[in-house]
Enzyme design. Structure first.
Site, mmCIF file in Angstrom:
data_model
loop_
_atom_site.group_PDB
_atom_site.id
_atom_site.type_symbol
_atom_site.label_atom_id
_atom_site.label_comp_id
_atom_site.label_asym_id
_atom_site.label_seq_id
_atom_site.Cartn_x
_atom_site.Cartn_y
_atom_site.Cartn_z
ATOM 1 N N LYS A 106 -51.915 -64.152 -34.599
ATOM 2 C CA LYS A 106 -50.785 -63.299 -35.075
ATOM 3 C C LYS A 106 -51.375 -61.968 -35.304
ATOM 4 O O LYS A 106 -52.642 -61.647 -35.665
ATOM 5 C CB LYS A 106 -50.193 -63.822 -36.452
ATOM 6 C CG LYS A 106 -49.195 -63.034 -36.927
ATOM 7 C CD LYS A 106 -48.437 -63.616 -38.185
ATOM 8 C CE LYS A 106 -47.707 -62.724 -39.086
ATOM 9 N NZ LYS A 106 -47.302 -63.451 -40.259
ATOM 10 N N LYS A 155 -48.049 -64.834 -32.179
ATOM 11 C CA LYS A 155 -46.966 -64.441 -32.919
ATOM 12 C C LYS A 155 -47.095 -62.834 -33.056
ATOM 13 O O LYS A 155 -48.060 -62.424 -33.479
ATOM 14 C CB LYS A 155 -46.814 -65.020 -34.445
ATOM 15 C CG LYS A 155 -45.767 -64.371 -35.114
ATOM 16 C CD LYS A 155 -45.746 -65.189 -36.571
ATOM 17 C CE LYS A 155 -44.735 -64.490 -37.489
ATOM 18 N NZ LYS A 155 -44.611 -65.220 -38.896
ATOM 19 N N ASP A 190 -49.067 -68.908 -42.745
ATOM 20 C CA ASP A 190 -49.723 -67.744 -42.064
ATOM 21 C C ASP A 190 -50.770 -67.310 -43.003
ATOM 22 O O ASP A 190 -50.780 -66.684 -43.897
ATOM 23 C CB ASP A 190 -48.653 -66.703 -41.880
ATOM 24 C CG ASP A 190 -47.694 -67.024 -40.891
ATOM 25 O OD1 ASP A 190 -47.391 -68.204 -40.678
ATOM 26 O OD2 ASP A 190 -46.874 -66.310 -40.263
#
Length: 227
Positions: free
Chosen positions: A151, A180, A89
């Site tokens: 995300k 996400k 991430d």
């Protein structure tokens, strides 16, 4: 609906001890979450703790501000993948995105995707600092650079995932890119609402409470929720 397999059990707070991380990995294994998301230095620990469980090892790069150089993000990503991370991430360069420096942002993400060598890359936009137009641009750059997810947040900014942001992000990227939600996903109701809007993965610290609530509702209903 397998809620557990939508959750990245988050173990990113700076004050967590080694024992805290191990306990978090035990929770992830027992509840069969999609992954843990640990601090970079904790990747080897999580790999050992979760070997054979099926729980993926996630970690972060350029976290939490996104302002490290591309070379540092690349080196970090390579080292983390070599250490056993399955998912990265990364935080895009928030200031460069806000400045309209789209080539820089694209190339920064693309370099991390290449360094990940096939591992899943999720690009954190940190929406609390962005306009809607900047969120759209960030999502499009992430997709063009080869990322697998966009995300919402790190969880360390003034705001986290919102229904409006998930709706916008889902509408911006193609079906091949997942969304996400992270930051403030603390209850089952929040998770379900964001899932209905298009999020398929969730960063959460309250994993057990969410899953216990889901199981209790299924028992009351007498059938699987979401069937």
């Amino acid at each position: 609906m397998n809620i557990a397999k939508m959750i990245d059990h988050s173990l990113l707070r700076p004050e967590l001890t080694t024992d805290d991380v191990l306990r978090g990995c035990e929770v992830a294994a027992r509840r069969a979450t999609a992954s843990v998301c640990v601090r970079p230095s904790d990747v080897p620990l999580a790999v050992t703790a979760l070997r054979g469980t099926g729980v993926l090892i996630g970690t972060v790069a350029g976290f939490p501000h996104g302002s490290t150089t591309t070379a540092v993000k690349v080196a970090e990503t390579r080292a983390l993948v070599e250490a056993g991370a399955d998912e990265i991430d990364m935080v895009l360069h928030i200031g460069r995105l806000r400045a309209g420096e789209t080539d820089y942002v694209h190339d920064d993400i693309a370099a991390v995707v290449a360094a990940a060598n096939g591992c899943v890359v999720k690009v954190i936009l940190e929406n609390a600092y962005l306009t809607d137009d900047e969120k759209v641009t960030g999502c499009r750059l992430a997709e063009r650079a080869g990322a697998h997810f966009v995300k919402t947040s790190t969880g360390f900014a003034p705001g986290g995932a919102t229904l409006a942001d998930i709706t916008l992000m889902r509408a911006t990227v193609s079906p091949s890119i997942e969304v996400k939600a992270a930051g403030g996903v603390r209850t089952l109701d929040t998770l379900l609402a964001l899932h209905a809007a298009g999020a398929t993965r969730f960063g959460a610290t309250t994993t057990e409470a969410i899953l216990d609530d889901f199981a209790a509702r299924e028992r009351r209903e007498g059938q699987p929720l979401g069937a």
